[in-house]
Structure formats: structure tokens, C-alpha cells
Motif scaffolding. Sequence first.
Motif, mmCIF file in Angstrom:
data_model
loop_
_atom_site.group_PDB
_atom_site.id
_atom_site.type_symbol
_atom_site.label_atom_id
_atom_site.label_comp_id
_atom_site.label_asym_id
_atom_site.label_seq_id
_atom_site.Cartn_x
_atom_site.Cartn_y
_atom_site.Cartn_z
ATOM 1 N N ASN A 60 0.848 -1.190 0.000
ATOM 2 C CA ASN A 60 0.000 0.000 0.000
ATOM 3 C C ASN A 60 0.878 1.231 0.000
ATOM 4 O OD1 ASN A 60 -2.315 -1.442 -0.005
ATOM 5 N ND2 ASN A 60 -2.945 -0.964 2.063
ATOM 6 N N GLN A 69 -1.913 0.318 -4.950
ATOM 7 C CA GLN A 69 -1.628 -0.977 -4.346
ATOM 8 C C GLN A 69 -1.086 -1.943 -5.404
ATOM 9 O OE1 GLN A 69 -4.324 -2.559 -1.267
ATOM 10 N NE2 GLN A 69 -4.425 -4.445 -2.466
ATOM 11 N N LEU A 102 -3.290 -1.735 -8.656
ATOM 12 C CA LEU A 102 -4.660 -1.369 -8.298
ATOM 13 C C LEU A 102 -4.725 0.013 -7.662
ATOM 14 C CD1 LEU A 102 -5.527 -4.794 -6.624
ATOM 15 C CD2 LEU A 102 -6.080 -4.091 -8.960
ATOM 16 N N ARG A 104 -6.866 1.829 -4.777
ATOM 17 C CA ARG A 104 -7.689 1.422 -3.637
ATOM 18 C C ARG A 104 -8.362 2.641 -3.027
ATOM 19 N NH1 ARG A 104 -5.926 -2.619 1.259
ATOM 20 N NH2 ARG A 104 -7.164 -1.689 2.923
ATOM 21 N N ASN A 106 -10.398 3.864 0.182
ATOM 22 C CA ASN A 106 -10.687 3.512 1.574
ATOM 23 C C ASN A 106 -11.849 4.340 2.104
ATOM 24 O OD1 ASN A 106 -8.459 1.630 1.991
ATOM 25 N ND2 ASN A 106 -7.131 3.414 1.867
ATOM 26 N N TYR A 115 -13.243 -0.967 1.625
ATOM 27 C CA TYR A 115 -12.435 -0.460 0.516
ATOM 28 C C TYR A 115 -12.848 -1.120 -0.797
ATOM 29 C CZ TYR A 115 -9.610 -4.725 1.266
ATOM 30 O OH TYR A 115 -9.189 -6.029 1.428
ATOM 31 N N LEU A 117 -11.425 -1.828 -4.919
ATOM 32 C CA LEU A 117 -10.207 -1.987 -5.703
ATOM 33 C C LEU A 117 -10.548 -2.007 -7.188
ATOM 34 C CD1 LEU A 117 -8.625 -4.973 -3.724
ATOM 35 C CD2 LEU A 117 -7.807 -2.608 -3.665
ATOM 36 N N GLY A 150 -13.465 -5.610 -3.715
ATOM 37 C CA GLY A 150 -13.626 -4.820 -2.505
ATOM 38 C C GLY A 150 -13.503 -5.697 -1.285
ATOM 39 N N GLU A 163 -11.333 -9.903 1.482
ATOM 40 C CA GLU A 163 -11.796 -9.258 0.254
ATOM 41 C C GLU A 163 -12.213 -10.284 -0.794
ATOM 42 O OE1 GLU A 163 -8.188 -8.266 -2.695
ATOM 43 O OE2 GLU A 163 -7.997 -7.266 -0.744
ATOM 44 N N ARG A 165 -12.567 -10.541 -5.173
ATOM 45 C CA ARG A 165 -12.031 -9.888 -6.370
ATOM 46 C C ARG A 165 -12.377 -10.723 -7.605
ATOM 47 N NH1 ARG A 165 -5.677 -8.822 -6.434
ATOM 48 N NH2 ARG A 165 -6.342 -7.856 -4.483
#
Length: 195
Positions: A60, A69, A102, A104, A106, A115, A117, A150, A163, A165
Motif C-alpha cells: 500500500n 496498491q 490497483l 484502492r 478507503n 475499501y 479496488l 472490494g 476481500e 475480487r
Amino acid sequence: MTPIRVASRTVPFLLLFALASPTPGSAQLGLKGGLSFATLSNAAPDLKTRTGFAGGVALNLGRGLVVLQPEALFVRKSASREPISGEAPATVRVDNLELPLLVRLNIPLGGVTAYGLAGGLYDIVLNCDLVGGVCPSYISKHDFGVALGGGIRFSGRRGLSIEGRYTWGLKQISEISTGLDQKTRTFMILAGIGM
């Protein structure tokens, strides 16, 4: 002095870059791992989704509302084929080094942070193994695509997160024409620490 003019369509990109630019000491390394569920955009002939493993590291670059990220993940993408005309069933396993970049977003929510992505990725095929046969030599050795997902990060020193994805490959898996539109599709459930 001549004033500097910036095209209006570049302003959102400059704003995003400013928000996502890391400050000194703001980079944070984390580990993540979980399950991958892979398939193809056209699953003929009779390919079924199989479960594999995904895991690696994430960095991060920032601590604000919007951060960059980059990641490096090992992702096993598998599929099985039902027997055809008396043939034995076959399972293909393709091991990939996936390199997502990515953005991100927040969203602090009291004791947790939600969050989102989004970004692009590049895949390098590390190994192709076909159980019940020989892995075709024309399987592409790389892929590129997009990712969207997310999750939730729990507050605390260790920064535990969970998360989901989904990734869309944009390149045909075959380097020769097969007449099929076959691109990778992968859903991942990942748990992380230190992010």
C-alpha cells in the motif's frame, strides 16, 4: 511569463495522482492468501470451474482516502473437462505470477474500513500441467486484464482484511486460432494481514 494551460480532461487524472501519491514512511507491506475459482469466457467443450490457491504480497503506497496498491500473487487457475466420446476426463492446471496494479479507495466506518479496488494486471504463466494428457504448446505464456473488487479491513495493529475480487483476462488463452472466444475469468476470496 506565459501561463501554463492544462486540458480540462487531464485534471481528474492529476487529482487522482495527487491523492494517491505516497508520503515518506507511508508504504505498508502485507501478505494475503485464499482461494481462486477459475473458468473461461467460453467454457466449451464442457469445461467446469475448479478451485485453486492464490497468495502473495501487496504494497500500500499511502494511507489516505485513495492509495496505489501494487501486488505480486501466485494464482492457480484450473479447469476440468468431462469425458468426450469415451476419452478420459482431463484437468488443466495453469500456475500464474499475477502482477496487479490497483487503485484502492478507503472508506472509514468506525471500527472497520471498507475499501474498493480497481486496476489492471499482467499474468506470466509459470507452469501448465494437464492431468490425463499433455498441456498444449500453444497455450499463451502471458495474459493481461482488469480487476475489480472490494473488502473490509479490521482496525488494529495487524490490519486483518477480507476481500473478494474478480479478474477478466483480455487475451485469448491460445496463441493459434481455435474459433472459440476463450479468455480467463477468475474470482478470488482473499484474507490479508498487515495492510
